[in-house]
Enzyme design. Structure first.
Site, PDB file in Angstrom:
ATOM      1  N   ASP A  47      30.813  30.626  51.146  1.00  0.00           N
ATOM      2  CA  ASP A  47      31.986  30.680  50.691  1.00  0.00           C
ATOM      3  C   ASP A  47      33.259  32.315  50.768  1.00  0.00           C
ATOM      4  OD1 ASP A  47      34.035  28.199  48.978  1.00  0.00           O
ATOM      5  OD2 ASP A  47      35.233  30.203  49.027  1.00  0.00           O
ATOM      6  N   TYR A 166      48.611  24.585  60.388  1.00  0.00           N
ATOM      7  CA  TYR A 166      47.353  23.478  60.463  1.00  0.00           C
ATOM      8  C   TYR A 166      47.568  22.950  61.130  1.00  0.00           C
ATOM      9  CZ  TYR A 166      44.642  20.740  56.822  1.00  0.00           C
ATOM     10  OH  TYR A 166      43.682  20.544  56.216  1.00  0.00           O
ATOM     11  N   LYS A 170      43.721  21.299  63.491  1.00  0.00           N
ATOM     12  CA  LYS A 170      43.147  20.735  63.093  1.00  0.00           C
ATOM     13  C   LYS A 170      42.959  19.575  64.375  1.00  0.00           C
ATOM     14  CE  LYS A 170      41.414  21.281  58.862  1.00  0.00           C
ATOM     15  NZ  LYS A 170      40.787  21.831  58.460  1.00  0.00           N
ATOM     16  N   THR A 201      42.021  17.745  45.770  1.00  0.00           N
ATOM     17  CA  THR A 201      41.249  19.588  45.395  1.00  0.00           C
ATOM     18  C   THR A 201      41.923  20.834  45.560  1.00  0.00           C
ATOM     19  OG1 THR A 201      41.441  20.367  48.333  1.00  0.00           O
ATOM     20  CG2 THR A 201      39.938  18.402  47.312  1.00  0.00           C
TER      21      THR A 201
HETATM   22  N1  LIG Z   1      41.752  18.416  50.387  1.00  0.00           N
HETATM   23  C1  LIG Z   1      42.929  18.025  51.872  1.00  0.00           C
HETATM   24  O1  LIG Z   1      44.197  17.243  51.347  1.00  0.00           O
HETATM   25  C2  LIG Z   1      42.932  17.538  52.794  1.00  0.00           C
HETATM   26  C3  LIG Z   1      42.596  16.842  54.428  1.00  0.00           C
HETATM   27  C4  LIG Z   1      42.326  16.967  55.046  1.00  0.00           C
HETATM   28  C5  LIG Z   1      41.928  17.668  55.285  1.00  0.00           C
HETATM   29  N2  LIG Z   1      41.183  19.116  54.072  1.00  0.00           N
HETATM   30  C6  LIG Z   1      40.050  19.183  55.305  1.00  0.00           C
HETATM   31  O2  LIG Z   1      38.707  19.943  53.854  1.00  0.00           O
HETATM   32  C7  LIG Z   1      38.366  20.800  53.837  1.00  0.00           C
HETATM   33  C8  LIG Z   1      37.936  21.428  52.615  1.00  0.00           C
HETATM   34  O3  LIG Z   1      39.237  21.584  52.343  1.00  0.00           O
HETATM   35  P1  LIG Z   1      38.970  20.894  50.606  1.00  0.00           P
HETATM   36  O4  LIG Z   1      40.422  20.347  49.875  1.00  0.00           O
HETATM   37  O5  LIG Z   1      37.599  21.162  49.704  1.00  0.00           O
HETATM   38  O6  LIG Z   1      39.692  22.496  49.522  1.00  0.00           O
HETATM   39  P2  LIG Z   1      39.452  23.597  49.062  1.00  0.00           P
HETATM   40  O7  LIG Z   1      40.972  24.104  48.722  1.00  0.00           O
HETATM   41  O8  LIG Z   1      39.534  23.063  47.840  1.00  0.00           O
HETATM   42  O9  LIG Z   1      38.442  24.081  49.301  1.00  0.00           O
HETATM   43  C9  LIG Z   1      38.109  25.473  50.446  1.00  0.00           C
HETATM   44  C10 LIG Z   1      36.992  26.440  50.218  1.00  0.00           C
HETATM   45  O10 LIG Z   1      37.573  26.943  51.604  1.00  0.00           O
HETATM   46  C11 LIG Z   1      36.726  28.655  51.395  1.00  0.00           C
HETATM   47  N3  LIG Z   1      37.332  29.681  52.348  1.00  0.00           N
HETATM   48  C12 LIG Z   1      38.843  29.566  52.337  1.00  0.00           C
HETATM   49  N4  LIG Z   1      38.887  30.362  53.549  1.00  0.00           N
HETATM   50  C13 LIG Z   1      37.491  30.825  54.027  1.00  0.00           C
HETATM   51  C14 LIG Z   1      37.117  31.796  55.277  1.00  0.00           C
HETATM   52  N5  LIG Z   1      37.872  32.585  55.675  1.00  0.00           N
HETATM   53  N6  LIG Z   1      35.768  31.658  55.070  1.00  0.00           N
HETATM   54  C15 LIG Z   1      35.350  31.344  53.616  1.00  0.00           C
HETATM   55  N7  LIG Z   1      36.005  30.401  53.388  1.00  0.00           N
HETATM   56  C16 LIG Z   1      36.724  29.956  52.797  1.00  0.00           C
HETATM   57  C17 LIG Z   1      37.862  28.910  50.021  1.00  0.00           C
HETATM   58  O11 LIG Z   1      37.866  29.820  49.007  1.00  0.00           O
HETATM   59  C18 LIG Z   1      37.516  27.880  49.214  1.00  0.00           C
HETATM   60  O12 LIG Z   1      36.232  27.319  48.229  1.00  0.00           O
HETATM   61  C19 LIG Z   1      39.368  21.884  54.991  1.00  0.00           C
HETATM   62  O13 LIG Z   1      38.830  22.166  56.134  1.00  0.00           O
HETATM   63  C20 LIG Z   1      40.677  21.479  54.446  1.00  0.00           C
HETATM   64  O14 LIG Z   1      41.519  21.622  56.074  1.00  0.00           O
HETATM   65  C21 LIG Z   1      41.247  18.818  53.211  1.00  0.00           C
END
Ligand SMILES: NC(=O)c1ccc[n+]([C@@H]2O[C@H](COP(=O)([O-])OP(=O)(O)OC[C@H]3O[C@@H](n4cnc5c(N)ncnc54)[C@H](O)[C@@H]3O)[C@@H](O)[C@H]2O)c1
Length: 259
Positions: A47, A166, A170, A201
């Site tokens: 991370d 975004y 995706k 999250t």
């Molecule tokens: N939460 C939602 O509603 C949702 C919905 C659909 C898809 N997603 C996708 O799921 C994935 C995880 O999202 P989440 O909800 O757990 O988010 P989150 O913000 O809880 O976790 C994301 C993590 O990625 C890390 N991160 C950010 N930039 C980074 C980088 N440059 N290098 C390494 N780490 C980095 C952050 O520090 C964080 O710990 C993402 O790809 C997000 O687009 C999330």
């Protein structure tokens, strides 16, 4: 490969496997790390927030699991190359990967979209997934097989106003997933994507505070997901039970995309 009653139980199906997870310090990545650890995997948690990755690794170790933590910036290929190499060296190879690091941006119409924000979001969400696969796959080839799950979104096949970067990133993740899957379909490496609806999250904390009811109403099930529910699907796709599944996108969206 035959999946039979002698297949390992869910409790130990990842024994001896190393899983490299990006975005492992929070949300879906952290929930997946905890679930895979409970099912026997060793974890390499990467991370950009190194302290958060260390916290998750510490929690897993306290429960008797095995996890090491690294700082990685998935938008920087040299950082990814280094983290993947160090993780593989720690275990003698890499078997599984979950590319979950991702960011969102402010809601802005395309004609006003900030150019730096476009580059930042596309670089982390899309190029970042490519950089990860670019360095994970050669490790898996050396190992003779592996499985990768990339995090897409409902925005990987639909769109929402104000999210041009975004949404484009995706959609790109889904294309990159399919192309990589075809490259390695006959080499024992499976590549799939998971496309969640809204998940509770930190990524959506601000939007949840501003528009929770509108967000919930988008999902016919009448709620958003918990990260552990998405982790279950990811774990399935990484497992031997998913041996014939590659190059496909799997929704976990409470019915969002069904209407
Ligand atoms: N939460 C939602 O509603 C949702 C919905 C659909 C898809 N997603 C996708 O799921 C994935 C995880 O999202 P989440 O909800 O757990 O988010 P989150 O913000 O809880 O976790 C994301 C993590 O990625 C890390 N991160 C950010 N930039 C980074 C980088 N440059 N290098 C390494 N780490 C980095 C952050 O520090 C964080 O710990 C993402 O790809 C997000 O687009 C999330």
């Amino acid at each position: 490969m035959t999946v039979s009653s002698s297949a390992p139980s869910a409790a130990n199906e990842f024994n001896g496997r190393l899983a490299f997870i990006t975005g492992a310090g929070s949300g879906i990545g952290a929930a997946t790390a905890r679930l895979l650890a409970r099912r026997g995997a060793s974890l390499a948690l990467a991370d950009i927030d190194e302290a958060a990755a260390h916290t998750v690794a510490g929690e897993i170790a306290q429960e008797g699991g095995r996890a090491i933590a690294f700082r990685v910036d998935v938008g920087d290929p040299r950082s990814v190359e280094d983290a993947v190499a160090r993780a593989a060296a720690s275990h003698g190879g890499l078997d599984l990967a979950v590319n979950a690091a991702g960011i969102t941006g402010a809601l802005t119409p395309c004609g006003d979209y900030d150019l730096d924000a476009w580059h930042r979001i596309v670089n982390i969400n899309l190029a970042g997934v490519f950089f990860c696969m670019r360095f994970q796959i050669p490790q898996m080839v050396r190992r003779g097989g592996g499985a990768i799950v990339n995090l897409s979104s409902i925005m990987g096949s639909n769109a929402m106003a104000g999210t041009v970067a975004y949404t484009a990133s995706k959609h790109g993740v889904e294309g990159a997933t399919k192309a990589a899957a075809l490259d390695y379909a006959d080499k024992g490496i499976r590549v799939n994507a998971v496309a969640p609806g809204y998940v509770d999250t930190p990524l959506i904390a601000r939007r949840k505070a501003e528009a929770h009811e509108r967000m919930v109403a988008l999902h016919p099930m009448g709620r958003i997901a918990q990260p552990g529910e998405i982790a279950q699907l990811i774990a399935f796709l990484l497992s031997p039970q998913a041996a014939f599944i590659t190059g496909s996108v799997h929704m976990a969206d409470g019915g969002y995309s069904a209407r």
